[in-house]
Design an enzyme around this catalytic site. Structure first.
Site, mmCIF file in Angstrom:
data_model
loop_
_atom_site.group_PDB
_atom_site.id
_atom_site.type_symbol
_atom_site.label_atom_id
_atom_site.label_comp_id
_atom_site.label_asym_id
_atom_site.label_seq_id
_atom_site.Cartn_x
_atom_site.Cartn_y
_atom_site.Cartn_z
ATOM 1 N N TRP A 135 -10.115 -0.504 -53.364
ATOM 2 C CA TRP A 135 -9.982 -0.754 -54.719
ATOM 3 C C TRP A 135 -10.790 0.749 -55.269
ATOM 4 O O TRP A 135 -10.686 1.165 -56.343
ATOM 5 C CB TRP A 135 -10.617 -1.686 -55.406
ATOM 6 N N LYS A 159 -0.370 -1.137 -48.231
ATOM 7 C CA LYS A 159 -0.991 -2.200 -49.206
ATOM 8 C C LYS A 159 -1.964 -2.017 -49.872
ATOM 9 O O LYS A 159 -2.902 -1.792 -49.279
ATOM 10 C CB LYS A 159 -1.125 -3.626 -48.120
ATOM 11 N N PRO A 160 -1.813 -1.856 -51.086
ATOM 12 C CA PRO A 160 -3.016 -1.299 -51.787
ATOM 13 C C PRO A 160 -4.042 -2.539 -52.260
ATOM 14 O O PRO A 160 -3.596 -3.951 -51.893
ATOM 15 C CB PRO A 160 -2.348 -0.936 -53.215
ATOM 16 N N ALA A 161 -5.220 -2.353 -52.495
ATOM 17 C CA ALA A 161 -6.309 -3.420 -52.788
ATOM 18 C C ALA A 161 -5.871 -4.254 -53.814
ATOM 19 O O ALA A 161 -5.127 -3.927 -55.024
ATOM 20 C CB ALA A 161 -7.557 -2.814 -53.191
ATOM 21 N N GLY A 212 -11.647 0.844 -45.751
ATOM 22 C CA GLY A 212 -12.230 -0.554 -46.468
ATOM 23 C C GLY A 212 -13.675 -0.736 -45.574
ATOM 24 O O GLY A 212 -14.200 0.186 -44.911
ATOM 25 N N SER A 213 -13.963 -2.010 -45.484
ATOM 26 C CA SER A 213 -15.008 -2.499 -44.899
ATOM 27 C C SER A 213 -15.005 -2.507 -43.358
ATOM 28 O O SER A 213 -14.049 -2.385 -42.918
ATOM 29 C CB SER A 213 -15.681 -3.746 -45.426
ATOM 30 N N GLU A 234 -11.409 4.217 -41.795
ATOM 31 C CA GLU A 234 -12.320 4.991 -42.546
ATOM 32 C C GLU A 234 -13.185 3.809 -42.985
ATOM 33 O O GLU A 234 -12.889 2.976 -44.012
ATOM 34 C CB GLU A 234 -11.904 5.667 -43.869
ATOM 35 N N LEU A 235 -14.375 3.450 -42.865
ATOM 36 C CA LEU A 235 -15.211 2.348 -42.897
ATOM 37 C C LEU A 235 -16.452 2.580 -43.708
ATOM 38 O O LEU A 235 -16.539 3.388 -44.628
ATOM 39 C CB LEU A 235 -15.465 1.564 -41.648
ATOM 40 N N CYS A 268 -17.889 4.989 -50.479
ATOM 41 C CA CYS A 268 -18.574 4.766 -49.241
ATOM 42 C C CYS A 268 -19.530 5.924 -48.792
ATOM 43 O O CYS A 268 -20.374 5.879 -47.849
ATOM 44 C CB CYS A 268 -17.369 4.545 -48.173
ATOM 45 N N GLU A 368 -25.328 -1.801 -46.603
ATOM 46 C CA GLU A 368 -24.612 -0.946 -47.723
ATOM 47 C C GLU A 368 -24.730 -1.640 -49.134
ATOM 48 O O GLU A 368 -24.505 -2.879 -49.297
ATOM 49 C CB GLU A 368 -23.150 -0.849 -47.319
#
Ligand code: NAP
Length: 465
Positions: A135, A159-161, A212-213, A234-235, A268, A368
């Site tokens: 998001w 699939k978007p947030a 995302g996470s 990409e975390l 991030c 984080e």
């Protein structure tokens, strides 16, 4: 937020409902995957110059609809309108870069060890790519996956947030208006865990790309193993920002504000730990706090706002817990630690906060943050700064400020991070490889590196000459 067959998208600055979005059923999602797979046969055969032209047309459409897209983004994400406009420009840079890269997917010939053979290497698109996006950058994270995938000749489904699906949906509608076939780029909506499983279980999907996470990323990697899908991850990050003794402190203070408070600290690559040489820590902190005090917090649709709301209660609670934990363990609040939250109406603002005297026992130094909080601690030697910086499982971005080339080179060589900003708080660019080391991810997005993950290498040996 989730009902039986739809979910609500709310404005995080006011809590008001923006739109109800339909949750796709399992059958609908499986049909979309099948259609994406089938359309691969046609899309991958379209010649690279034509694919390039179609992506350029998409870019033109996005540019024409920039203001509308930015307003949707600010409403659903909360970031200031100027940042949303900046994100659309950043997304356009990915479309433009990969429209060009489509024409530069080169193979090679290799000298054979006998006169009777020729060895030829070609690149082929890998197939249907399934993406899951976060998001915090609803347009850019999608653009930097979709553009190289389509340029390579892959088909794409995203699939978007659930907090911010509207920007991505509009983005993809514009791709269709530009003439990219409907099944070559699609979106589906639903809960991450449900859609994620359908993506990883599907034999049609050849690659999963995720931003995302870290826990969700690990799960997607595990679930991709059964069908040996390619993965790009990409975390999370926990970026250190080091201020060396010789740094230009006025410049460093301004740059640190930019990299820390962009998107209310919900990126991030945000500086998460500010490490300052002990001889200049007071001077730097004074300059930094003076800059932070200039930031205006509020609804991103209003003029002059620098910092918007936190995306949701879960994010807000985590940040408040980190601030309280730091205070309990001796941190000093230099500015901030002020809140404007309404749990009933659903909006959560945290004023830009600077904490001094933090130490490594505090959660803020090893988790984080994803919020507008800047913890500052000191170091004695540059070797110690590196040790502190690297003492995390994350390895996404790191920053340092120094005008001494020996210190700069030492830091570059010893920091275990995929992205390094030297006197630069904003290193992200469509033409450069973005991605992390260690638990921050796998693979790179952007630059010439960003198209490789969508390609298979085929080697042919021709005999009988
Ligand atoms: P998140 O919970 O991992 O969600 C990201 C996306 O994953 C959303 O679309 C979400 O869908 C989906 N998802 C959630 N659970 C899932 C599951 N079990 N299987 C498959 N998909 C699932 O992360 P977030 O809180 O939205 O975003 C913040 C995190 O993203 C931070 O850790 C940040 O560092 C990271 N991030 C990394 C980068 C980078 O480039 N490295 C960029 C931006 C953000 P729903 O919305 O439906 O839950």
């Amino acid at each position: 937020m989730y009902m039986t067959n739809y979910f609500n998208v709310n404005n995080p600055a006011t809590g008001e409902l923006i739109q109800k979005v339909k949750i796709n059923t399992e059958d609908e999602i499986n049909l979309s995957l099948k259609n994406g797979h089938e359309s691969f046969k046609e899309w991958s055969k379209i010649n690279a110059h034509e694919r390039s032209r179609l992506i350029q047309k998409w870019s033109k459409k996005v540019n024409e609809n920039k203001e509308e897209l930015a307003e949707i983004m600010t409403k659903e994400n909360g970031k200031p309108l100027s940042e949303s406009l900046g994100e659309i420009d950043y997304s356009l840079a990915y479309l433009d870069w990969y429209a060009e890269e489509a024409k530069r997917i080169y193979g090679r010939t290799i000298p054979a060890n006998t006169e009777s053979k020729r060895i030829v290497v070609t690149k082929e698109p890998i197939g249907l790519v399934a993406a899951i996006t976060p998001w915090n950058f609803p347009a850019a994270m999608m653009a930097r996956k979709a553009a190289p995938a389509l340029a390579a000749g892959c088909t794409f489904i995203v699939k978007p947030a659930s907090e911010t699906p509207l920007t991505g949906m509009k983005f993809i509608d514009l791709a269709h208006e530009a003439g990219i076939p409907k099944d070559a780029i699609q979106y589906v909506n639903g809960r991450g865990s449900v859609v994620g499983d359908l993506f990883t279980d599907s034999d049609y999907v050849r690659k999963i790309t995720f931003t995302g996470s870290t826990p969700v990323g690990k799960n997607l990697i595990k679930n991709s193993a059964d069908t040996i899908k390619h993965v790009t991850m990409e975390l999370g990050g926990h970026a250190p920002l080091i201020i060396a003794e010789d740094a230009d402190l006025d410049y460093a203070a301004k740059q640190t504000v930019g990299t820390k408070f962009r998107n209310a600290g919900q990126t991030c690559v945000c500086a998460n730990r500010i490490l300052v040489h002990e001889n200049i820590i007071d001077e730097f902190t004074d300059k930094f706090v003076a800059e932070v005090k200039k930031l205006k917090i509020g609804n991103g649709l209003e003029d002059g706002i620098d910092v918007g709301p936190i995306i949701n209660k879960k994010g807000y609670d985590k940040i408040v817990d980190q601030i309280n934990n730091a205070k309990k363990n001796g941190a000093e609040v230099m500015v901030g630690d002020k809140y404007d939250a309404d749990k009933e109406n659903g909006y959560f603002f945290i004023h830009p906060t600077v904490l001094k005297n933090v130490n490594t026992d505090m959660t803020i130094m090893h988790e984080e943050t994803f919020g507008p909080v800047a913890p500052i601690t000191s170091f004695k030697t540059i070797e110690k700064a590196v040790e502190l910086a690297n003492s995390t499982p994350y390895g996404l971005a790191a920053y340092f400020f120094t005008n001494d080339y020996r210190t700069g080179n030492y830091l570059h060589d010893h920091l275990q991070f995929g992205i390094v900003g030297w006197n630069d708080g904003g290193p992200s660019a469509a033409h450069a490889p973005f991605g992390g080391m260690k638990e921050s991810g796998l693979g790179r997005e952007g630059g010439i590196e960003g198209i490789e993950p969508y390609l298979e290498t085929k080697y042919m040996s021709i005999g009988g000459f």
